[in-house]
Design a protein around this motif. Structure first.
Motif, mmCIF file in Angstrom:
data_model
loop_
_atom_site.group_PDB
_atom_site.id
_atom_site.type_symbol
_atom_site.label_atom_id
_atom_site.label_comp_id
_atom_site.label_asym_id
_atom_site.label_seq_id
_atom_site.Cartn_x
_atom_site.Cartn_y
_atom_site.Cartn_z
ATOM 1 N N GLN A 255 34.079 32.053 32.600
ATOM 2 C CA GLN A 255 35.321 31.297 32.451
ATOM 3 C C GLN A 255 36.525 32.079 32.971
ATOM 4 O O GLN A 255 37.409 31.519 33.628
ATOM 5 N N ALA A 256 36.571 33.373 32.697
ATOM 6 C CA ALA A 256 37.671 34.204 33.188
ATOM 7 C C ALA A 256 37.657 34.274 34.713
ATOM 8 O O ALA A 256 38.707 34.198 35.368
ATOM 9 N N THR A 257 36.456 34.426 35.297
ATOM 10 C CA THR A 257 36.337 34.485 36.751
ATOM 11 C C THR A 257 36.749 33.157 37.370
ATOM 12 O O THR A 257 37.428 33.122 38.407
ATOM 13 N N LEU A 258 36.375 32.045 36.739
ATOM 14 C CA LEU A 258 36.758 30.729 37.243
ATOM 15 C C LEU A 258 38.271 30.548 37.205
ATOM 16 O O LEU A 258 38.868 29.960 38.120
ATOM 17 N N ALA A 259 38.921 31.064 36.166
ATOM 18 C CA ALA A 259 40.384 31.001 36.094
ATOM 19 C C ALA A 259 41.020 31.773 37.250
ATOM 20 O O ALA A 259 41.985 31.303 37.874
ATOM 21 N N LEU A 260 40.469 32.962 37.547
ATOM 22 C CA LEU A 260 40.982 33.778 38.653
ATOM 23 C C LEU A 260 40.786 33.052 39.989
ATOM 24 O O LEU A 260 41.707 32.986 40.816
#
Length: 329
Positions: A255-260
């Motif tokens: 999820q964090a990578t997708l936000a980035l």
């Protein structure tokens, strides 16, 4: 296995690897779908400012692509030795999901062979129209991906902001005009392939920034294999190093990578803003400066620009629906 899908592996301290048991028994209809998605990726990569990775993400094949590329490495030799002979080669083929990669690459190559000339013509002669289409496509992509990010928190908002600012800064860098050497082309290839895989940043635009875009196009046109093979070697090196890191991030912090990544895509909107003028505020030279639609020398062309934006948004929405539908079967 679709990239924009939640929830994903736990983002706690206990790392859980991505599911690497991707299907290697795609039926002909599924392989045709992979080929068509590859064509869409190739068409996007031709445009300096649009990333093929964005198309892969919205089409639901991004995570599978990263898994496949990330499985390429020294461990393949161990896989081959364990079985040996034809069985070993088949085991390696399955491990890297090579059938999927082959049909995806065939689709990308088809786009480069058939669409490159047309897209280049449109960029040179109808830039307002083609940028409007891709602008609508990318805006719709951002909205779709934002809905896939669950449990927004401060950390993910910050990562989204970092991605956005990074893409804006990269898009604002001055273009280099030096004649590239072979080692420089190797380096440029390594950086550009990372951008092609990373949604939101165009590999073609990175080559343009680094002053290698014209050299590469000329090499392809004149079949200068020294330049072509040097660039390909750099691309292969960058690809293997970068995809392993990205695979690790997707496995542990999806999820964090997708936000980035979504931030990167949002930041790319500055590069593909349709209404651009040259340094003299005209359209006589290369248009690089964004202006408001009503300040465009020939007028905003609302009907055609908004119509093409809507078309791009509809097409990417259909691609997203198709990707999710295929991955649910």
């Amino acid at each position: 296995m679709t990239a924009p899908q939640s929830p994903k592996p736990s983002e706690s301290s206990a790392p859980q690897p991505l599911d690497t048991s991707v299907t290697n028994t795609d039926n002909p209809k599924q392989l045709l779908g992979v080929y068509i998605k590859g064509m869409a990726m190739g068409a996007a990569d031709i445009v300096p400012g649009v990333s093929g990775g964005t198309i892969a993400l919205i089409a639901g094949i991004y995570e599978r692509l990263i898994n496949a590329l990330g499985s390429i490495g020294p461990k393949l030799w161990q896989t081959f030795r364990k079985e040996g002979g034809i069985k070993g080669l088949l085991a390696v083929w399955r491990q890297v999901d090579a059938t999927f990669l082959l049909f995806l690459l065939l689709g990308i190559a088809t786009s480069f062979a058939t669409l490159a000339g047309m897209i280049k013509y449109l960029l040179d002669n109808q830039p307002l129209l083609i940028w409007s289409f891709f602008f609508g496509l990318v805006v719709a992509t951002i909205f779709i991906l934002l809905t896939e990010i669950k449990r927004w928190n401060i950390g993910r908002i910050v990562l989204f902001g970092i991605g956005l600012v990074s893409a804006v800064v990269i898009s604002s860098l001055p273009l280099l005009t030096t004649t590239p050497s072979l080692p420089y082309l190797f380096f440029a290839g390594a950086i550009a392939i990372c951008a092609m895989i990373l949604p939101g940043i165009s590999g073609s635009f990175i080559l343009l920034l680094l002053g290698a875009y014209d050299t590469v196009l000329e090499a392809v046109h004149t079949l200068n294999f020294t330049v072509i093979f040097t660039l390909m070697a750099g691309m292969l090196t960058g690809l293997l190093l970068f995809t392993h890191a990205l695979k690790w991030l997707l496995a542990r912090y999806y999820q964090a990578t997708l936000a980035l990544l979504t931030g990167f895509i949002a930041g790319s909107l500055m590069k593909i803003w349709p209404w651009k003028v040259d340094i003299l505020n005209t359209l006589d030279n290369e248009a690089i400066n964004n202006v408001m639609p009503w300040h465009y020398p020939t007028g905003p062309h609302w009907l055609s620009t908004l119509g093409l934006m809507l078309l791009g948004a509809v097409l990417v929405s259909l691609l997203s629906w198709w990707g999710k539908r295929n991955n649910h079967h």
